[in-house]
Design an enzyme around this catalytic site. Structure first.
Site, PDB file in Angstrom:
ATOM      1  N   THR A  13       3.088 -10.649  65.192  1.00  0.00           N
ATOM      2  CA  THR A  13       2.725 -12.060  65.366  1.00  0.00           C
ATOM      3  C   THR A  13       1.246 -12.252  65.648  1.00  0.00           C
ATOM      4  O   THR A  13       0.641 -13.240  65.213  1.00  0.00           O
ATOM      5  CB  THR A  13       3.571 -12.645  66.532  1.00  0.00           C
ATOM      6  OG1 THR A  13       4.941 -12.541  66.167  1.00  0.00           O
ATOM      7  CG2 THR A  13       3.236 -14.088  66.816  1.00  0.00           C
ATOM      8  N   THR A  89       5.643  -7.198  68.834  1.00  0.00           N
ATOM      9  CA  THR A  89       6.236  -6.954  70.155  1.00  0.00           C
ATOM     10  C   THR A  89       7.622  -6.308  70.085  1.00  0.00           C
ATOM     11  O   THR A  89       8.040  -5.644  71.026  1.00  0.00           O
ATOM     12  CB  THR A  89       6.358  -8.269  70.954  1.00  0.00           C
ATOM     13  OG1 THR A  89       7.150  -9.182  70.195  1.00  0.00           O
ATOM     14  CG2 THR A  89       5.011  -8.868  71.259  1.00  0.00           C
TER      15      THR A  89
HETATM   16  N1  ASP Z   1       8.719  -9.777  64.704  1.00  0.00           N
HETATM   17  C1  ASP Z   1       7.429  -9.601  65.299  1.00  0.00           C
HETATM   18  C2  ASP Z   1       7.108  -8.108  65.310  1.00  0.00           C
HETATM   19  O1  ASP Z   1       7.569  -7.400  66.151  1.00  0.00           O
HETATM   20  C3  ASP Z   1       7.420 -10.204  66.645  1.00  0.00           C
HETATM   21  C4  ASP Z   1       6.120 -10.118  67.380  1.00  0.00           C
HETATM   22  O2  ASP Z   1       5.113  -9.607  66.956  1.00  0.00           O
HETATM   23  O3  ASP Z   1       6.142 -10.646  68.492  1.00  0.00           O
HETATM   24  O4  ASP Z   1       6.398  -7.663  64.458  1.00  0.00           O
END
Ligand code: ASP
Length: 256
Positions: A13, A89
Site C-alpha cells: 500500500t 503489511t
Molecule cells: N495487501 C497489501 C500488502 O500487503 C496491504 C498493505 O500493504 O498494507 O501488500
C-alpha cells in the site's frame, strides 16, 4: 560524514497513489519519491533507492523473495549504514522474521515499514512511517537488528505480528518489549536492543518449503489432519494447539 541509507522498495500500500483519471490506486515511480515526500530532502542523511522488480502485493511473497532481499543487503552492506525495506503489511512480519534469521551477525539496522493508507491519500500514515524509519536507519543509536517500524513503534522483527487492517497501529510485539518509541523525541530501550556483533555478516539461504501449519479448532476433522499430515515430502508440521499445548485426544491421527 552524513550516514547513507538504502531504501529497498518492494510494493504494498505504501507505494500506491491515486490515478485521478482512472480513479484507481496505481503504484508510483519510486524514483520520484521526493516529489511525493519533499521532507526527505531535509533529512540529515544520504538516501539511495533500489527497486528490483514490479511492485507487488505482499501476499505474493515467497522464500525466494527473502533470499533476493538478503542478497541486496549483503551486496550493499559495506556501502550503506542502514537499510529501509518498504513492504506490504500483510506479510511484513514473515519477511522481517525470515530476514532476522538469514542475516546472522547483522551489525546495521534493517528496518521494514509500510502503511495502512497509500502515500497519495491525505490522511496517509506512509510519510511518517517512512521518514522515521529512515531516521532510525541513520541514527547514531545503532539498532543492529531486523525491525519493523510502524505507527511510532520499533519492534524486533521476529516478535511482531500484524493484528489489524483498520487501525494505524497495525502491529504489536509478542513476548518482547518495543525497541523504541518515536514521540517528540526518539526513545530507545537500550536494554532490549541487541548488542552489535563483532563477527562478519553471514547470510543463510536455502529455505525448505516442505513445512505446513495445522491449526487446531473445535470441529477439525480427522480427514483434514490426515490430508495435511500425509502431504508428500512434508518434513515439518507446526501444530497450533489450544492453551499450553492441548489438542483433542479423540482423533486417531495422534496415535500414529
Ligand atoms: N495487501 C497489501 C500488502 O500487503 C496491504 C498493505 O500493504 O498494507 O501488500
Amino acid at each position: 560524514m552524513k550516514k547513507k541509507v538504502l531504501i529497498i522498495y518492494t510494493g504494498g500500500t505504501i507505494g500506491m497513489v491515486r490515478d485521478h483519471k482512472t480513479r484507481t490506486l496505481v503504484p508510483f515511480n519510486f524514483k520520484a519519491i521526493t516529489d511525493q515526500i519533499p521532507e526527505l530532502r531535509h533529512l540529515n542523511c544520504n538516501i539511495s533507492f533500489h527497486s528490483s522488480h514490479r511492485p507487488m502485493d505482499s501476499s505474493n511473497v515467497q522464500p525466494s523473495f527473502w533470499e533476493e532481499l538478503a542478497t541486496i543487503v549483503e551486496k550493499k552492506y559495506k556501502t550503506y549504514d542502514g537499510f529501509v525495506i518498504l513492504h506490504g503489511t500483510d506479510t511484513m512480519a514473515y519477511t522481517a522474521s525470515a530476514l532476522s534469521y538469514m542475516l546472522e551477525n547483522l551489525g546495521k539496522p534493517v528496518i521494514l515499514t509500510g502503511s495502512q493508507l497509500p502515500l497519495g491519500v491525505i490522511r496517509t500514515d506512509a510519510k511518517r512511517n517512512l521518514i522515521t524509519a529512515i531516521e532510525i536507519a541513520a541514527s547514531t543509536t545503532i539498532v543492529p537488528e531486523v525491525c519493523v517500524y510502524f505507527n511510532s513503534q520499533l519492534f524486533r522483527g521476529n516478535r511482531v505480528e500484524k493484528f489489524t487492517s483498520s487501525k494505524f497501529d497495525a502491529f504489536h510485539s509478542l513476548n518482547y518489549p518495543v525497541l523504541a518509541e518515536a514521540g517528540v523525541e526518539m526513545v530507545f530501550d537500550h536494554r532490549a536492543i541487541a548488542l552489535k556483533p563483532r563477527k562478519k555478516l553471514v547470510v543463510h539461504r536455502g529455505f525448505s518449503k516442505d513445512v505446513a501449519i495445522l491449526k487446531i479448532f473445535p470441529g477439525l476433522t480427522a480427514e483434514v489432519i490426515e490430508a495435511i499430515g500425509s502431504t508428500k515430502g512434508l518434513r515439518g508440521l507446526i501444530i497450533e494447539t489450544f492453551g499450553s499445548g492441548n489438542a483433542p485426544t479423540t482423533h486417531k491421527f495422534w496415535e500414529r
